[in-house]
Design a protein around this motif. Structure first.
Motif, PDB file in Angstrom:
ATOM      1  N   UNK A   1     -12.113  14.579  26.454  1.00 52.96           N
ATOM      2  CA  UNK A   1     -13.402  15.023  27.007  1.00 52.96           C
ATOM      3  C   UNK A   1     -14.560  14.431  26.207  1.00 52.96           C
ATOM      4  N   UNK A   2     -14.473  14.486  24.876  1.00 50.12           N
ATOM      5  CA  UNK A   2     -15.557  13.976  24.036  1.00 50.12           C
ATOM      6  C   UNK A   2     -15.716  12.466  24.201  1.00 50.12           C
ATOM      7  N   UNK A   3     -14.603  11.742  24.268  1.00 45.10           N
ATOM      8  CA  UNK A   3     -14.678  10.291  24.469  1.00 45.10           C
ATOM      9  C   UNK A   3     -15.338   9.980  25.816  1.00 45.10           C
ATOM     10  N   UNK A   4     -14.968  10.730  26.845  1.00 47.23           N
ATOM     11  CA  UNK A   4     -15.603  10.535  28.147  1.00 47.23           C
ATOM     12  C   UNK A   4     -17.098  10.776  28.083  1.00 47.23           C
ATOM     13  N   UNK A   5     -17.500  11.799  27.356  1.00 45.29           N
ATOM     14  CA  UNK A   5     -18.927  12.076  27.204  1.00 45.29           C
ATOM     15  C   UNK A   5     -19.664  10.931  26.534  1.00 45.29           C
ATOM     16  N   UNK A   6     -19.059  10.387  25.493  1.00 44.55           N
ATOM     17  CA  UNK A   6     -19.677   9.249  24.799  1.00 44.55           C
ATOM     18  C   UNK A   6     -19.753   8.044  25.724  1.00 44.55           C
ATOM     19  N   UNK A   7     -18.666   7.792  26.451  1.00 40.26           N
ATOM     20  CA  UNK A   7     -18.640   6.649  27.380  1.00 40.26           C
ATOM     21  C   UNK A   7     -19.715   6.797  28.436  1.00 40.26           C
ATOM     22  N   UNK A   8     -19.819   7.992  29.040  1.00 35.72           N
ATOM     23  CA  UNK A   8     -20.859   8.223  30.052  1.00 35.72           C
ATOM     24  C   UNK A   8     -22.239   8.022  29.446  1.00 35.72           C
TER      25      UNK A   8
END
Length: 140
Positions: free
Chosen positions: A126-133
Motif C-alpha cells: 500500500x505504501x509503495x503504491x502511494x509513493x508511486x501514485x
C-alpha cells in the motif's frame, strides 16, 4: 509503474472474488474468515474493490494523455496526489497498528502468519503504491 501496480492489485481482488484462495490467509482476521464461506454481499464488495483499484489505473492513464484543458489537468494532478497520500497513509497507519499488535500492545484478531504477511508485504505494498501514485503526478 503505477498503472501496473493498480492492475496487479485489482487482479488480486478479482481472483479472490472468483473464489481464488491463494494469498487470502495472509490478510487474516475477519477478511480471511469471511472469505472461507463468502456471502453474496461480501463477494460484491470484493468485486467492487477490484473495480475501484482499476479506477486508479484509469486516472493514471488519463495523466498520460496530453490535452489543452488546464482545469482538467490540474484536477487530475491533485486527485492523483491526494490518492497517493491516502494510499501511503493507509498502509503506514496499518503498519503501525499491526506492529503494535505484534508487540502485544494492542490486540487484533490476527494470527502470527497474517501479522507477518501484513507487515512484510501488504502494508508496504500500500505504501509503495502511494509513493508511486504521488510521484506519477507531475506538473506540465
Amino acid at each position: 509503474m503505477g498503472i501496473i501496480w493498480s492492475v496487479i492489485f485489482s487482479g488480486m481482488s478479482f481472483y479472490w472474488a472468483m473464489g481464488g484462495r491463494l494469498g487470502v490467509r495472509s490478510l487474516g482476521g475477519a477478511l480471511y474468515e469471511m472469505s472461507l464461506n463468502p456471502s453474496p454481499s461480501f463477494l460484491a464488495i470484493v468485486w467492487l474493490t477490484g473495480f475501484i483499484k482499476l479506477l486508479g489505473a484509469a486516472l493514471l492513464i488519463m495523466l498520460l494523455v496530453h490535452r489543452h484543458n488546464s482545469k482538467l489537468d490540474r484536477k487530475l494532478f491533485y486527485t492523483v496526489k491526494i490518492a497517493g497520500a491516502f494510499l501511503f497513509l493507509y498502509g503506514a497507519l496499518n503498519f503501525i497498528t499491526i506492529s503494535l499488535h505484534a508487540f502485544n500492545i494492542v490486540n487484533y484478531n490476527l494470527d502470527h502468519y497474517a501479522t507477518f504477511w501484513r507487515l512484510a508485504f501488504w502494508e508496504p505494498y500500500w505504501m509503495a503504491g502511494g509513493i508511486i501514485y504521488f510521484l506519477s503526478a507531475k506538473r506540465t
